[in-house]
Design a protein around this motif. Structure first.
Motif, PDB file in Angstrom:
ATOM      1  N   ILE A  15       0.836  -1.209   0.000  1.00 31.75           N
ATOM      2  CA  ILE A  15       0.000   0.000   0.000  1.00 31.75           C
ATOM      3  C   ILE A  15       0.867   1.254   0.000  1.00 31.75           C
ATOM      4  O   ILE A  15       0.630   2.200  -0.773  1.00 31.75           O
ATOM      5  N   THR A  16       1.875   1.293   0.856  1.00 28.41           N
ATOM      6  CA  THR A  16       2.705   2.509   0.933  1.00 28.41           C
ATOM      7  C   THR A  16       3.583   2.677  -0.304  1.00 28.41           C
ATOM      8  O   THR A  16       3.903   3.803  -0.692  1.00 28.41           O
ATOM      9  N   GLN A  17       3.965   1.558  -0.919  1.00 29.10           N
ATOM     10  CA  GLN A  17       4.713   1.663  -2.169  1.00 29.10           C
ATOM     11  C   GLN A  17       3.860   2.335  -3.239  1.00 29.10           C
ATOM     12  O   GLN A  17       4.322   3.231  -3.963  1.00 29.10           O
ATOM     13  N   GLN A  18       2.614   1.906  -3.342  1.00 31.54           N
ATOM     14  CA  GLN A  18       1.704   2.529  -4.303  1.00 31.54           C
ATOM     15  C   GLN A  18       1.443   3.995  -3.928  1.00 31.54           C
ATOM     16  O   GLN A  18       1.423   4.870  -4.798  1.00 31.54           O
ATOM     17  N   ALA A  19       1.248   4.248  -2.648  1.00 29.58           N
ATOM     18  CA  ALA A  19       0.909   5.598  -2.190  1.00 29.58           C
ATOM     19  C   ALA A  19       2.048   6.591  -2.382  1.00 29.58           C
ATOM     20  O   ALA A  19       1.806   7.793  -2.530  1.00 29.58           O
ATOM     21  N   SER A  20       3.283   6.110  -2.390  1.00 27.11           N
ATOM     22  CA  SER A  20       4.427   7.024  -2.446  1.00 27.11           C
ATOM     23  C   SER A  20       4.474   7.824  -3.742  1.00 27.11           C
ATOM     24  O   SER A  20       5.075   8.903  -3.795  1.00 27.11           O
ATOM     25  N   SER A  21       3.827   7.332  -4.788  1.00 24.30           N
ATOM     26  CA  SER A  21       3.816   8.078  -6.043  1.00 24.30           C
ATOM     27  C   SER A  21       3.005   9.367  -5.934  1.00 24.30           C
ATOM     28  O   SER A  21       3.207  10.297  -6.731  1.00 24.30           O
ATOM     29  N   ARG A  47      -3.462  15.113   1.771  1.00 26.32           N
ATOM     30  CA  ARG A  47      -4.835  14.612   1.821  1.00 26.32           C
ATOM     31  C   ARG A  47      -5.075  13.489   0.814  1.00 26.32           C
ATOM     32  O   ARG A  47      -5.744  12.497   1.124  1.00 26.32           O
ATOM     33  N   LYS A  48      -4.532  13.620  -0.389  1.00 27.45           N
ATOM     34  CA  LYS A  48      -4.699  12.556  -1.391  1.00 27.45           C
ATOM     35  C   LYS A  48      -3.971  11.283  -0.965  1.00 27.45           C
ATOM     36  O   LYS A  48      -4.472  10.172  -1.176  1.00 27.45           O
ATOM     37  N   THR A  49      -2.795  11.449  -0.346  1.00 31.58           N
ATOM     38  CA  THR A  49      -2.027  10.276   0.094  1.00 31.58           C
ATOM     39  C   THR A  49      -2.778   9.522   1.182  1.00 31.58           C
ATOM     40  O   THR A  49      -2.916   8.295   1.127  1.00 31.58           O
ATOM     41  N   GLU A  50      -3.270  10.264   2.183  1.00 32.21           N
ATOM     42  CA  GLU A  50      -3.987   9.580   3.256  1.00 32.21           C
ATOM     43  C   GLU A  50      -5.282   8.949   2.747  1.00 32.21           C
ATOM     44  O   GLU A  50      -5.625   7.826   3.147  1.00 32.21           O
ATOM     45  N   ALA A  51      -5.982   9.650   1.876  1.00 26.88           N
ATOM     46  CA  ALA A  51      -7.238   9.093   1.349  1.00 26.88           C
ATOM     47  C   ALA A  51      -6.975   7.768   0.641  1.00 26.88           C
ATOM     48  O   ALA A  51      -7.740   6.796   0.807  1.00 26.88           O
ATOM     49  N   PHE A  52      -5.895   7.683  -0.121  1.00 23.25           N
ATOM     50  CA  PHE A  52      -5.568   6.437  -0.819  1.00 23.25           C
ATOM     51  C   PHE A  52      -5.245   5.333   0.182  1.00 23.25           C
ATOM     52  O   PHE A  52      -5.744   4.201   0.061  1.00 23.25           O
ATOM     53  N   ILE A  53      -4.410   5.636   1.174  1.00 24.93           N
ATOM     54  CA  ILE A  53      -4.019   4.617   2.161  1.00 24.93           C
ATOM     55  C   ILE A  53      -5.241   4.123   2.928  1.00 24.93           C
ATOM     56  O   ILE A  53      -5.418   2.916   3.134  1.00 24.93           O
ATOM     57  N   ARG A  54      -6.104   5.037   3.341  1.00 21.25           N
ATOM     58  CA  ARG A  54      -7.301   4.650   4.084  1.00 21.25           C
ATOM     59  C   ARG A  54      -8.196   3.735   3.244  1.00 21.25           C
ATOM     60  O   ARG A  54      -8.740   2.742   3.741  1.00 21.25           O
ATOM     61  N   GLU A  55      -8.379   4.095   1.988  1.00 23.34           N
ATOM     62  CA  GLU A  55      -9.235   3.290   1.109  1.00 23.34           C
ATOM     63  C   GLU A  55      -8.682   1.879   0.959  1.00 23.34           C
ATOM     64  O   GLU A  55      -9.437   0.892   1.019  1.00 23.34           O
ATOM     65  N   GLU A  56      -7.361   1.766   0.789  1.00 24.51           N
ATOM     66  CA  GLU A  56      -6.757   0.452   0.624  1.00 24.51           C
ATOM     67  C   GLU A  56      -6.801  -0.361   1.919  1.00 24.51           C
ATOM     68  O   GLU A  56      -7.059  -1.568   1.902  1.00 24.51           O
ATOM     69  N   LEU A  57      -6.544   0.286   3.048  1.00 24.16           N
ATOM     70  CA  LEU A  57      -6.630  -0.420   4.330  1.00 24.16           C
ATOM     71  C   LEU A  57      -8.049  -0.918   4.577  1.00 24.16           C
ATOM     72  O   LEU A  57      -8.253  -2.047   5.041  1.00 24.16           O
ATOM     73  N   GLY A  68      -5.885   8.673  11.228  1.00 21.67           N
ATOM     74  CA  GLY A  68      -4.951   9.392  10.373  1.00 21.67           C
ATOM     75  C   GLY A  68      -4.895  10.860  10.703  1.00 21.67           C
ATOM     76  O   GLY A  68      -5.841  11.429  11.267  1.00 21.67           O
ATOM     77  N   GLU A  69      -3.799  11.494  10.312  1.00 24.24           N
ATOM     78  CA  GLU A  69      -3.611  12.911  10.626  1.00 24.24           C
ATOM     79  C   GLU A  69      -4.656  13.788   9.950  1.00 24.24           C
ATOM     80  O   GLU A  69      -5.179  14.723  10.556  1.00 24.24           O
ATOM     81  N   GLU A  70      -4.980  13.504   8.701  1.00 22.17           N
ATOM     82  CA  GLU A  70      -5.819  14.419   7.935  1.00 22.17           C
ATOM     83  C   GLU A  70      -7.310  14.152   8.077  1.00 22.17           C
ATOM     84  O   GLU A  70      -8.112  15.082   8.014  1.00 22.17           O
TER      85      GLU A  70
END
Length: 258
Positions: A15-21, A47-57, A68-70
């Motif tokens: 997930i974080t590998q994908q999110a890092s982009s 905000r976009k990074t956290e939204a992606f991570i949350r959706e995948e989790l 999450g922070e945001e």
């Protein structure tokens, strides 16, 4: 049924590998910066990074809580919980410094079971599971074995905030150890886990800043507590100290509370 820690690690890394982009697409590019209520900056990348991570989790672990922070808290934080800081070091990010990180922690009933620090601009990923060890880009890492404070290499994070709150302590910290540097955010704690430095003093953190670090530091053989030597939790006051060994940690606590 709860996932195994190996499954958790694999999914967290993916997930974080994908999110890092996402932050990298905005790094060193024009950005609109928004001031939050506490005057700290936030960008669309956060905000976009956290939204992606949350959706995948949520897709992989629909029953787990998320903090999450945001975007705050989703679900319960009493069972299996994920802690997210999408860009730890937004000030570094917006000023073009590559020393911003992405933090992800996995807790079970409040106990950190996995800690991940990904440094997107450095292409470094630190992962730790207490009892199973820690890695940097898949290679084992471990804290140094320094036990004497006068031989220690120490990072002081948030130096200006410490100076404003406790100038006498700041003066002591400016003379601590063999070598000292001022720093910010998660990277000094990751460097400690990799055996590069010996101690980090931090101040004014939120749970999403420090809880993902706990699993990593402990897995690498280090010690991380608040300034009173207590385990870190959602209720901690944000004063954090990390050390390579218990002996060194005791000396750092004594210095902080002198």
């Amino acid at each position: 049924m709860s996932p195994s820690l190996d499954q958790v690690r694999e999914i967290a890394e993916h997930i974080t590998q994908q999110a890092s982009s996402i932050p990298m697409a905005h790094f060193r590019a024009p950005l609109d910066i928004i001031a939050k209520a506490d005057a700290s900056p936030v960008t669309i990348a956060d905000r976009k990074t956290e939204a992606f991570i949350r959706e995948e989790l949520a897709r992989h672990f629909p029953t787990h809580g998320i903090f999450g922070e945001e975007y705050g808290i989703s679900g319960s934080l009493k069972g299996e919980t994920w802690i997210i800081d999408p860009i730890d070091g937004t000030r570094s990010f917006i000023t073009g410094s590559p020393l911003f990180g992405m933090l992800l922690g996995y807790l079970v009933e409040g106990v950190p079971k996995l800690g991940l620090v990904r440094m997107p601009a450095l292409d470094e990923t630190y992962v730790g599971i207490p009892g199973q060890g820690a890695t940097l880009n898949g290679q084992p890492i471990r804290c140094r074995d320094t036990t004497a404070l006068n031989e220690a290499m120490v990072y002081v994070n948030e130096a200006e905030r410490i100076h404003a709150a406790a100038p006498e302590l700041f003066t002591r910290l400016c003379n601590v150890g063999h070598t000292r540097r001022m720093g910010y955010d998660c990277y000094p704690h990751a460097m400690l886990s990799a055996g590069l430095i010996d101690s980090v003093v931090d101040y004014g953190l939120e749970p999403y800043d420090f809880l993902p670090l706990v699993g990593l530091v402990r897995a690498a053989g280090g010690v991380i507590t608040d300034w009173d030597g207590k385990d870190l939790s959602l209720e901690s006051d944000g004063k954090v100290v990390t050390s390579a060994t218990p002996e060194l940690h005791g000396q750092m606590l004594e210095l902080l509370n002198r």
